[in-house]
Design a protein around this motif. Structure first.
Motif, PDB file in Angstrom:
ATOM      1  N   UNK A   1       0.744  -1.152   0.010  1.00 22.01           N
ATOM      2  CA  UNK A   1       0.068  -0.065   0.017  1.00 22.01           C
ATOM      3  C   UNK A   1       0.810   1.262   0.118  1.00 22.01           C
ATOM      4  N   UNK A   2       1.281   1.772  -0.967  1.00 19.28           N
ATOM      5  CA  UNK A   2       1.985   2.960  -1.391  1.00 19.28           C
ATOM      6  C   UNK A   2       0.988   4.200  -1.418  1.00 19.28           C
ATOM      7  N   UNK A   3       0.885   4.801  -0.093  1.00 18.46           N
ATOM      8  CA  UNK A   3      -0.173   5.819   0.108  1.00 18.46           C
ATOM      9  C   UNK A   3      -0.059   6.916  -0.892  1.00 18.46           C
ATOM     10  N   UNK A   4       1.037   7.223  -1.003  1.00 12.05           N
ATOM     11  CA  UNK A   4       1.335   8.437  -1.929  1.00 12.05           C
ATOM     12  C   UNK A   4       0.859   8.181  -3.314  1.00 12.05           C
ATOM     13  N   UNK A   5       1.386   7.092  -3.868  1.00 10.78           N
ATOM     14  CA  UNK A   5       1.066   7.017  -5.195  1.00 10.78           C
ATOM     15  C   UNK A   5      -0.189   6.524  -5.335  1.00 10.78           C
ATOM     16  N   UNK A   6      -0.935   5.565  -4.669  1.00  9.99           N
ATOM     17  CA  UNK A   6      -2.204   5.339  -4.737  1.00  9.99           C
ATOM     18  C   UNK A   6      -3.193   6.528  -4.621  1.00  9.99           C
ATOM     19  N   UNK A   7      -2.874   7.456  -3.858  1.00  8.36           N
ATOM     20  CA  UNK A   7      -3.644   8.493  -3.525  1.00  8.36           C
ATOM     21  C   UNK A   7      -3.773   9.584  -4.926  1.00  8.36           C
ATOM     22  N   UNK A   8      -2.793   9.192  -5.944  1.00  7.05           N
ATOM     23  CA  UNK A   8      -2.898  10.091  -7.117  1.00  7.05           C
ATOM     24  C   UNK A   8      -3.968   9.602  -8.171  1.00  7.05           C
ATOM     25  N   UNK A   9      -4.620   8.389  -7.738  1.00  6.46           N
ATOM     26  CA  UNK A   9      -5.536   7.833  -8.635  1.00  6.46           C
ATOM     27  C   UNK A   9      -6.734   7.420  -8.141  1.00  6.46           C
ATOM     28  N   UNK A  10      -7.333   8.148  -7.035  1.00  4.26           N
ATOM     29  CA  UNK A  10      -8.463   8.129  -6.186  1.00  4.26           C
ATOM     30  C   UNK A  10      -9.050   9.440  -6.034  1.00  4.26           C
TER      31      UNK A  10
END
Length: 671
Positions: free
Chosen positions: A508-517
């Protein structure tokens, strides 16, 4: 969402009560591609949105106007013509007639269509498709957008003492004036920034224009234009200039200076032209304004206009879906809250019955929008074949999906079904996300099911992954978001809680995932696993949020996980290292087990001890005091709202009554 992490898998089989938490999952067919609601008119594409606007405004239209949705210049001034012929302004691709547009023209009984622009804008195939449908096509075109605007003005207003003049290279200023110009029958013509095009000068003379109003500041229409107008064979006087420092302030200047009827205010994005262009024809019917919004922070003049109209009781209707006017901006429009927070409420179980999903939604007091925004039913999971296929618990009775969605929409809430990774074969999610083919299949099935069930988006809850799957998970979210965002669908991802010290949650890469949600739901619960302890201690929840912030996550996207459940731990082992069993339950259910005093730990979480034939028990649960302590984190970290797991725990299994103590807290902190 479920209690399990990798540390708990080893004793999963003993936790039979937890099986009630496993979600019921997907189904797919073909649903309508567009929908409209009273306060938002939108479709899955810009062409569909224009059709939905047409359906809202017209039951019959013998004449309509058609423009390309691919580029703005030829269509900019078409609103005046559409109002003149009392028909909608529809959009299509340049090289063919969109099937939805064709169907709409049939519904309207249209016999004649004005085509705006030459064959680069709308080619012969479009014209031929209209003719084959028995519709007379009339083309209005010039060598460029200036000539086309002149031709449109001549057809719409053969004579007029006044006109509006806008820059032909910038669409926003034309959109600001279009509904008013149409309602008043005043032509809109185009100019370059520093030179008046010959076609525009000719049109001004032919129309008999004596006065013009300039729309836009001196950067977009320079003073030299005023000088050129004054030196025409039939000199024209500039009587006013409506301008601001950018397109949005120019927009509000126009709206404040002109006598619009503001019982209705229409909202559209100022970053692209199609929605406002098609919507202006509808707005003109009521001489209503179109307010243009940026995609992120609103400017001072826009905020002031919204505040003024909200106070005076204006109704706001948004053109376009969440992909163009997002959920946060909508909340600002309707409530004036600059940092709106959402309430995401999960449901589990069957459709009906005492603890069914419908019962859980019905348990929310009215109006439900005081306490909730999104209902997330546990419907879908990855099929064990690891092919990317999706399986659903209600597939055998597919009507249950749409029945649920309709019931939730009736309460003005949105539906985002949950898709989870399979519990039977934990490696399935690793296999699927590692395969480009399987990911593509999964993405396609998710989109199909959202459309079939008329849902408003998706919640991704993939757990039980290996660390190596992290990049593949991020890639999947990137691909899915890129497809759902243009369809105006929300994307939320649920991620396991991390403080940075766990080696087993690196996927769970918080930073990277948050770019696409749109939102990242951090599941700050199920802290204690193998021994009695709190579900969501306050200091741990705070450390998780500190970690997210330290990773560079936009905290306005983060939803704080709230547990509605507690855990009853017990053991018959009195040795030094006892082995515990546990079962989950709701607050009312667990509190009924208390046979002595209830205590609180340092996080304000209540707990108590009792004994029975099975052994010694310790119960940790949540109540108003512990929830209130956690809700303070919303302000401390500037969070986007809460995600609560789950409403199934708020229904007392013996009395079928709601444990309603948390609802006032939701309203207090979120509204």
């Amino acid at each position: 969402m479920n209690f399990l992490t990798k540390r708990t898998i080893s004793f999963f089989c003993s936790l039979t009560i937890l099986l009630s938490l496993a979600p019921f999952h997907p189904q797919v067919v073909q649903a309508e591609t567009t929908e409209s609601v009273s306060d938002r008119i939108y479709g899955n594409t810009l062409y569909d949105t224009a059709v939905e606007i047409s359906k809202t405004g017209w039951d019959y239209a013998p004449v309509a106007v058609l423009a390309t949705g691919g580029n703005f210049p030829d269509a900019l001034t078409g609103t005046v013509l559409a109002h003149k012929v009392n028909g909608p302004l529809l959009l299509t691709e340049s090289d063919h007639l969109d099937p939805a547009v064709s169907a709409e023209l049939k519904r309207l009984g249209t016999q004649e269509v004005y085509l705006l622009g030459g064959e680069v804008a709308l080619n012969g195939a479009v014209e031929q498709a209209l003719k084959s449908q028995g519709i007379l096509a009339k083309r209005l075109a010039g060598w460029d957008q200036y000539g086309t605007a002149a031709a449109i003005a001549s057809a719409a207003t053969p004579s007029s003492p006044q006109a509006f003049l806008v820059n032909g290279d910038h669409f926003a200023d034309a959109l600001s004036i279009s509904s008013y110009a149409a309602a008043q029958g005043i032509p809109v013509l185009l100019t370059r920034a520093d030179s008046l095009p010959p076609d525009t000068a000719t049109a001004l003379a032919q129309l008999g224009v004596q006065q013009v109003t300039l729309i836009g500041g001196k950067a977009v229409i320079k003073d030299t234009i005023e000088e050129q107008l004054s030196k025409l064979p039939q000199p024209i006087k500039v009587t006013a200039r409506y301008a601001g420092y950018d397109q949005y302030e120019t927009n509000t200047t126009v709206l404040n200076q002109l006598p619009f009827e503001t019982e209705k205010v229409y909202i559209a994005t100022g970053e692209n032209f199609p929605d406002a262009l098609a919507g202006a024809a509808l707005a003109a019917k009521d001489n209503a304004p179109i307010l243009l919004l940026p995609s992120k922070q609103l400017g001072t003049s826009t905020t002031a206009y919204l505040n003024q109209k909200r106070t005076s009781g204006s109704d706001f209707t948004i053109f376009g879906g969440w992909g163009v006017i997002n959920y946060k901006i909508e909340s600002i429009v309707r409530t004036g809250v600059l940092q709106p927070r959402i309430s995401l409420q999960y449901t589990q179980g069957g459709l009906s019955g005492t603890k069914g999903m419908l019962s859980q939604v019905e348990s929310i007091p009215s109006p439900a929008t005081d306490y909730a925004d999104i209902i997330a039913p546990s419907w879908y999971y990855l099929d064990d074949t690891a092919s990317g296929a999706v399986t659903g618990g209600w597939d055998a009775s597919s009507g249950d999906y749409t029945q649920f969605t309709t019931a939730v929409h009736d309460r003005n809430l949105k539906v985002l079904p949950v898709i989870q990774s399979t519990w039977s074969t934990p490696k399935t999610v690793d296999t699927v996300l590692a395969s480009e083919t399987a990911r593509a299949k999964l993405e396609s099935q998710i989109i199909q099911r959202i459309q079939t069930t008329n849902a408003d988006g998706i919640v991704i809850d993939f757990e039980l992954m290996s660390n190596a799957t992290g990049p593949n998970l991020t890639q999947f979210m990137k691909e899915l978001y890129a497809q759902l965002h243009p369809l105006n669908k929300l994307v939320i991802e649920s991620v396991m809680a991390r403080t940075g010290s766990e080696s087993w949650l690196a996927e769970f890469n918080y930073h990277d995932l948050s770019q696409y949600v749109d939102y990242l739901h951090v599941m700050t619960y199920d802290y204690s696993h193998s021994t009695p302890g709190p579900i969501a201690p306050l200091d741990w929840s705070s450390k998780v949020l500190q970690y997210a912030r330290g990773q560079g996550v936009d905290m306005h996207k983060v939803l704080l996980g709230l547990p509605y459940y507690g855990v009853d731990w017990w053991t018959a082992d009195t040795g030094a290292n006892p082995t515990y069993s546990r079962r989950a339950g709701g607050m009312t259910e667990l509190l009924a087990l208390a046979k002595g005093p209830v205590q609180r730990d340092s996080s304000q979480i209540p707990y108590f001890n009792y004994s029975d034939a099975s052994g010694s028990h310790t119960v940790y649960f949540e109540d108003v005091q512990s929830w209130n302590a956690k809700m303070g984190l919303l302000n401390q970290y500037g969070l986007g709202g809460v995600g609560a797991w789950s409403l199934s725990w708020t229904i007392n299994p013996t009395t079928s009554t709601s444990t309603s103590a948390f609802y006032p807290l939701l309203k207090q902190y979120l509204r």
